[in-house]
Design a protein around this motif. Structure first.
Motif, PDB file in Angstrom:
ATOM      1  N   VAL A 176     -81.999  77.119 -74.880  1.00  0.00           N
ATOM      2  CA  VAL A 176     -82.375  76.052 -75.701  1.00  0.00           C
ATOM      3  C   VAL A 176     -84.041  75.882 -75.487  1.00  0.00           C
ATOM      4  N   GLN A 177     -84.399  75.698 -73.827  1.00  0.00           N
ATOM      5  CA  GLN A 177     -85.965  75.641 -73.780  1.00  0.00           C
ATOM      6  C   GLN A 177     -86.719  76.563 -74.257  1.00  0.00           C
ATOM      7  N   GLU A 178     -86.221  77.891 -74.264  1.00  0.00           N
ATOM      8  CA  GLU A 178     -86.881  79.128 -74.649  1.00  0.00           C
ATOM      9  C   GLU A 178     -86.963  79.157 -76.284  1.00  0.00           C
ATOM     10  N   VAL A 179     -86.101  78.605 -76.945  1.00  0.00           N
ATOM     11  CA  VAL A 179     -86.113  78.633 -78.229  1.00  0.00           C
ATOM     12  C   VAL A 179     -87.327  77.576 -78.692  1.00  0.00           C
ATOM     13  N   ALA A 180     -87.321  76.439 -77.819  1.00  0.00           N
ATOM     14  CA  ALA A 180     -88.260  75.349 -78.267  1.00  0.00           C
ATOM     15  C   ALA A 180     -89.674  75.940 -77.806  1.00  0.00           C
ATOM     16  N   TYR A 181     -89.874  76.567 -76.811  1.00  0.00           N
ATOM     17  CA  TYR A 181     -91.283  76.900 -76.600  1.00  0.00           C
ATOM     18  C   TYR A 181     -91.766  78.473 -77.572  1.00  0.00           C
ATOM     19  N   THR A 182     -90.541  79.069 -78.047  1.00  0.00           N
ATOM     20  CA  THR A 182     -90.830  80.243 -78.768  1.00  0.00           C
ATOM     21  C   THR A 182     -91.375  79.890 -79.869  1.00  0.00           C
ATOM     22  N   LEU A 183     -91.022  78.669 -80.610  1.00  0.00           N
ATOM     23  CA  LEU A 183     -91.301  78.163 -82.004  1.00  0.00           C
ATOM     24  C   LEU A 183     -92.414  77.008 -81.810  1.00  0.00           C
ATOM     25  N   GLY A 184     -93.155  76.856 -80.658  1.00  0.00           N
ATOM     26  CA  GLY A 184     -94.284  76.214 -80.803  1.00  0.00           C
ATOM     27  C   GLY A 184     -93.967  74.577 -80.357  1.00  0.00           C
ATOM     28  N   PHE A 185     -92.695  74.153 -79.931  1.00  0.00           N
ATOM     29  CA  PHE A 185     -92.351  72.706 -79.474  1.00  0.00           C
ATOM     30  C   PHE A 185     -92.921  72.794 -78.160  1.00  0.00           C
ATOM     31  N   LYS A 186     -94.083  71.958 -77.929  1.00  0.00           N
ATOM     32  CA  LYS A 186     -94.505  71.700 -76.530  1.00  0.00           C
ATOM     33  C   LYS A 186     -93.555  70.849 -75.614  1.00  0.00           C
ATOM     34  N   ASP A 187     -92.864  70.159 -76.438  1.00  0.00           N
ATOM     35  CA  ASP A 187     -91.922  69.106 -75.762  1.00  0.00           C
ATOM     36  C   ASP A 187     -90.608  69.396 -76.086  1.00  0.00           C
ATOM     37  N   PRO A 188     -89.669  69.917 -75.141  1.00  0.00           N
ATOM     38  CA  PRO A 188     -88.249  70.289 -75.272  1.00  0.00           C
ATOM     39  C   PRO A 188     -87.488  69.042 -75.991  1.00  0.00           C
ATOM     40  N   GLY A 189     -87.996  67.868 -75.327  1.00  0.00           N
ATOM     41  CA  GLY A 189     -87.070  66.542 -75.755  1.00  0.00           C
ATOM     42  C   GLY A 189     -87.615  66.292 -77.056  1.00  0.00           C
ATOM     43  N   HIS A 190     -88.716  66.496 -77.670  1.00  0.00           N
ATOM     44  CA  HIS A 190     -89.108  66.296 -78.995  1.00  0.00           C
ATOM     45  C   HIS A 190     -88.410  67.401 -79.902  1.00  0.00           C
TER      46      HIS A 190
END
Length: 206
Positions: A176-190
């Protein structure tokens, strides 16, 4: 109690190519890429598919005809899936041809490809820059894009990014965290909150 939210149907490329009367697998790949650029990557699980899927799940393994019924059920699922997919493609073509000139559609599809290519960026697409790429004013681009895709550029970018996240979680099984950062989400919570708002469950529940 088990909740099933998604079905992944994997079909041999040569079989699909033959079914669609496409000469070779490279041509099929081009058709697939064209489709993914212009359509959502996930089809809704409609009532017909739900019914067929339930029938497969309810089969008793002790039934002497279990394998035959299972094969028939899966065949019906694939058939209904392809019918649904074909209807969506047909309706999209009707909408495309009825709303805008072909030249505008091609330019808007270029904008869509640029949006998709920017998914891993930290910043949302720059509308002024997109407009320059296709020789339109920013206001004209936004108006025509919404007419063709039934959503604004930023809305499309946001929804597509979440759909891509879902694909990465389901198909590639990326953390999950890797998906978030790969797609440009700076905040995994967001990312998690946005994902749940769209799909009704969190990324870790996918």
């Amino acid at each position: 109690e088990t909740y099933i939210r998604n079905i992944i149907i994997s079909l041999p490329s040569h079989w699909v190519a033959g079914l669609l009367s496409i000469d070779n697998e490279n041509a099929l790949l081009n058709k697939y890429l064209e489709f993914t650029f212009t359509h959502k990557q996930f089809l809704p699980l409609d009532e017909n598919l739900k019914l067929l899927f339930t029938e497969v799940l309810d089969l008793e393994k002790t039934d002497p005809l279990f394998q035959i019924k299972m094969n028939a059920g899966i065949t019906n699922l694939i058939s209904q899936f392809l019918m649904t997919l074909g209807q969506i493609i047909h309706e999209q073509k009707v909408i495309d041809s009825a709303t805008l000139p072909q030249d505008d559609i091609e330019r808007l599809q270029k904008v869509e490809r640029l949006i998709i290519q920017s998914l891993d960026s930290d910043d949302a697409p720059d509308i002024d820059q997109l407009a320059k790429e296709v020789a339109m004013s920013a206001s004209t681009l936004q108006r025509k894009f919404k007419k063709l895709y039934n959503q604004g550029i930023y809305e499309y970018y946001h929804n597509y990014r979440l759909e891509e996240a879902r694909r990465m979680l389901l198909v590639k099984q990326v953390p999950v965290q890797e998906v978030a950062y790969t797609l440009g989400f700076k905040d995994p919570g967001h990312f998690s909150r946005s994902y749940k708002k769209k799909f009704g469950f969190t990324p870790s529940q996918t």
